[in-house]
Scaffold this motif. Structure first.
Motif, PDB file in Angstrom:
ATOM      1  N   VAL A 182      44.016  80.652  -3.115  1.00 15.44           N
ATOM      2  CA  VAL A 182      45.184  79.770  -3.219  1.00 15.44           C
ATOM      3  C   VAL A 182      46.027  79.848  -1.955  1.00 15.44           C
ATOM      4  N   MET A 183      46.296  81.057  -1.479  1.00 19.56           N
ATOM      5  CA  MET A 183      47.105  81.229  -0.272  1.00 19.56           C
ATOM      6  C   MET A 183      46.458  80.569   0.933  1.00 19.56           C
ATOM      7  N   GLY A 192      52.235  79.909   8.502  1.00 13.18           N
ATOM      8  CA  GLY A 192      51.474  79.677   7.279  1.00 13.18           C
ATOM      9  C   GLY A 192      51.554  80.888   6.376  1.00 13.18           C
ATOM     10  N   LEU A 193      51.262  80.662   5.118  1.00 14.52           N
ATOM     11  CA  LEU A 193      51.396  81.703   4.106  1.00 14.52           C
ATOM     12  C   LEU A 193      50.409  82.846   4.310  1.00 14.52           C
ATOM     13  N   ALA A 194      49.174  82.522   4.717  1.00 13.54           N
ATOM     14  CA  ALA A 194      48.132  83.543   4.829  1.00 13.54           C
ATOM     15  C   ALA A 194      47.556  83.556   6.243  1.00 13.54           C
ATOM     16  N   GLU A 195      48.305  84.167   7.164  1.00  7.13           N
ATOM     17  CA  GLU A 195      47.760  84.388   8.490  1.00  7.13           C
ATOM     18  C   GLU A 195      46.785  85.568   8.409  1.00  7.13           C
ATOM     19  N   ARG A 196      46.214  85.960   9.547  1.00  9.72           N
ATOM     20  CA  ARG A 196      45.127  86.937   9.509  1.00  9.72           C
ATOM     21  C   ARG A 196      45.571  88.268   8.893  1.00  9.72           C
ATOM     22  N   ALA A 197      46.766  88.736   9.243  1.00 10.07           N
ATOM     23  CA  ALA A 197      47.232  90.012   8.707  1.00 10.07           C
ATOM     24  C   ALA A 197      47.360  89.962   7.191  1.00 10.07           C
ATOM     25  N   LEU A 206      35.904  83.018   2.887  1.00  9.23           N
ATOM     26  CA  LEU A 206      35.194  83.044   4.164  1.00  9.23           C
ATOM     27  C   LEU A 206      35.374  81.728   4.914  1.00  9.23           C
ATOM     28  N   VAL A 207      35.172  80.620   4.222  1.00  7.04           N
ATOM     29  CA  VAL A 207      35.267  79.306   4.863  1.00  7.04           C
ATOM     30  C   VAL A 207      36.702  79.007   5.284  1.00  7.04           C
ATOM     31  N   THR A 208      37.656  79.235   4.399  1.00  5.78           N
ATOM     32  CA  THR A 208      39.044  78.899   4.708  1.00  5.78           C
ATOM     33  C   THR A 208      39.611  79.769   5.822  1.00  5.78           C
ATOM     34  N   ALA A 209      39.156  81.015   5.926  1.00  6.57           N
ATOM     35  CA  ALA A 209      39.607  81.866   7.025  1.00  6.57           C
ATOM     36  C   ALA A 209      39.227  81.253   8.368  1.00  6.57           C
ATOM     37  N   GLN A 210      38.015  80.707   8.455  1.00  9.64           N
ATOM     38  CA  GLN A 210      37.580  80.063   9.691  1.00  9.64           C
ATOM     39  C   GLN A 210      38.352  78.770   9.938  1.00  9.64           C
ATOM     40  N   VAL A 211      38.604  78.009   8.884  1.00 12.51           N
ATOM     41  CA  VAL A 211      39.299  76.734   9.039  1.00 12.51           C
ATOM     42  C   VAL A 211      40.744  76.950   9.468  1.00 12.51           C
ATOM     43  N   ILE A 212      41.396  77.952   8.899  1.00 18.11           N
ATOM     44  CA  ILE A 212      42.781  78.249   9.279  1.00 18.11           C
ATOM     45  C   ILE A 212      42.879  78.501  10.774  1.00 18.11           C
ATOM     46  N   SER A 213      41.972  79.300  11.294  1.00 10.92           N
ATOM     47  CA  SER A 213      41.983  79.605  12.722  1.00 10.92           C
ATOM     48  C   SER A 213      41.587  78.387  13.549  1.00 10.92           C
ATOM     49  N   TYR A 214      40.634  77.606  13.040  1.00  9.76           N
ATOM     50  CA  TYR A 214      40.179  76.429  13.783  1.00  9.76           C
ATOM     51  C   TYR A 214      41.292  75.398  13.932  1.00  9.76           C
ATOM     52  N   VAL A 215      42.067  75.180  12.883  1.00  8.04           N
ATOM     53  CA  VAL A 215      43.157  74.197  12.950  1.00  8.04           C
ATOM     54  C   VAL A 215      44.121  74.563  14.073  1.00  8.04           C
ATOM     55  N   LYS A 216      44.471  75.836  14.162  1.00  7.60           N
ATOM     56  CA  LYS A 216      45.393  76.260  15.209  1.00  7.60           C
ATOM     57  C   LYS A 216      44.769  76.090  16.594  1.00  7.60           C
ATOM     58  N   ALA A 217      43.517  76.519  16.744  1.00 11.68           N
ATOM     59  CA  ALA A 217      42.859  76.426  18.045  1.00 11.68           C
ATOM     60  C   ALA A 217      42.709  74.969  18.477  1.00 11.68           C
ATOM     61  N   ARG A 218      42.302  74.121  17.553  1.00 13.13           N
ATOM     62  CA  ARG A 218      42.118  72.712  17.871  1.00 13.13           C
ATOM     63  C   ARG A 218      43.443  72.051  18.213  1.00 13.13           C
ATOM     64  N   ALA A 219      44.491  72.409  17.473  1.00 20.87           N
ATOM     65  CA  ALA A 219      45.813  71.846  17.745  1.00 20.87           C
ATOM     66  C   ALA A 219      46.293  72.247  19.133  1.00 20.87           C
ATOM     67  N   THR A 258      47.788  77.507   3.211  1.00 21.33           N
ATOM     68  CA  THR A 258      47.977  77.714   4.651  1.00 21.33           C
ATOM     69  C   THR A 258      47.340  76.592   5.464  1.00 21.33           C
ATOM     70  N   ILE A 259      46.151  76.156   5.063  1.00 19.80           N
ATOM     71  CA  ILE A 259      45.516  75.038   5.754  1.00 19.80           C
ATOM     72  C   ILE A 259      46.412  73.807   5.685  1.00 19.80           C
ATOM     73  N   ALA A 260      46.939  73.528   4.493  1.00 15.55           N
ATOM     74  CA  ALA A 260      47.838  72.376   4.343  1.00 15.55           C
ATOM     75  C   ALA A 260      49.087  72.547   5.199  1.00 15.55           C
ATOM     76  N   GLN A 261      49.667  73.764   5.219  1.00 12.73           N
ATOM     77  CA  GLN A 261      50.861  74.013   6.020  1.00 12.73           C
ATOM     78  C   GLN A 261      50.595  73.768   7.503  1.00 12.73           C
ATOM     79  N   ARG A 262      49.450  74.211   7.975  1.00 15.73           N
ATOM     80  CA  ARG A 262      49.142  74.054   9.401  1.00 15.73           C
ATOM     81  C   ARG A 262      48.878  72.592   9.751  1.00 15.73           C
ATOM     82  N   LEU A 263      48.234  71.872   8.876  1.00 16.21           N
ATOM     83  CA  LEU A 263      48.008  70.456   9.142  1.00 16.21           C
ATOM     84  C   LEU A 263      49.329  69.691   9.150  1.00 16.21           C
ATOM     85  N   VAL A 264      50.233  70.059   8.264  1.00 14.08           N
ATOM     86  CA  VAL A 264      51.567  69.442   8.262  1.00 14.08           C
ATOM     87  C   VAL A 264      52.296  69.773   9.561  1.00 14.08           C
TER      88      VAL A 264
END
Length: 208
Positions: A181-182, A146-151, A123-136, A186-192
């Motif tokens: 894990v995925m 990233g490895l685990a996009e929404r789909a 739940l938390v990482t799903a929000q963070v993954i989207s937030y990183v993209k929006a903030r960027a 994905t969070i790490a991939q997006r931050l990179v």
């Protein structure tokens, strides 16, 4: 990856549907809100009651609204920045409702703390993954992929819940921790990707 290939294949079906709905006078934003309401309601109704298979099927059907509204926007030439913000906001509501409902089921109904912990991380990482993209993107940077996009996230968790609802052992726990894990990867991939985009822009500033 699934966002690219699945949407390309489904667009052959959804584009005519989207064009038909536009001709009926419906707006993409209305379909977005309706789809969000139905998806979130289905998740919050079925999953906390332990009706995982039925809930999986119903939620999966309602999630198709997320594709249809985009097809409608393209068909009617009505894509807008507000529509994009509304769609992204509704996506977060559905994500929260789905994983939140599963967390409640795991912790309160099943009293399975380990499974509940895994779902809470999802739940938390799903929000963070989207937030990183929006903030960027708000800062003019890129954080796509990233490895685990929404789909991918929905595919993994709904396969797990559906098969668990049919009585297949262990599959849900495997799906949950695989998604953990995925998602972290994905969070790490997006931050990179954000850092690379920042460095590329910084290097470009020195050249006319």
């Amino acid at each position: 990856m699934l966002n690219i290939f699945a949407r390309a294949s489904l667009s052959r079906l959804t584009n005519p549907i989207g064009a038909g709905l536009v001709r009926l006078g419906l707006s993409p934003n209305a379909v977005t809100v309706v789809g969000t309401t139905l998806s979130a309601t289905a998740a919050l109704w079925f999953f906390p009651r332990g009706e995982l298979f039925v809930g999986t099927v119903v939620v999966a059907v309602f999630l198709l609204f997320d594709i249809v509204d985009g097809a409608m926007a393209r068909a009617g030439g009505r894509a807008s920045r507000f529509g994009g913000v509304l769609d992204a906001s509704c996506d977060r509501l559905v994500d929260g409702a789905l994983f939140g409902a599963l967390v409640w089921w795991a912790l309160v109904v099943e009293v399975d703390r380990l499974r509940g912990l895994g779902l809470l991380i999802c739940l938390v990482t799903a929000q963070v993954i989207s937030y990183v993209k929006a903030r960027a993107e708000a800062n003019g940077l890129r954080a796509d992929g990233g490895l685990a996009e929404r789909a991918e996230r929905f595919l993994v968790i709904l396969v797990g819940t559906g098969l668990h609802g049919l009585g297949v052992p262990y599959v849900l726990d495997v799906a949950v921790w695989l998604l953990v894990v995925m998602s972290l990867i994905t969070i790490a991939q997006r931050l990179v990707a954000v850092h690379a985009s920042y460095r590329a822009g910084e290097s470009g500033e020195g050249h006319p």
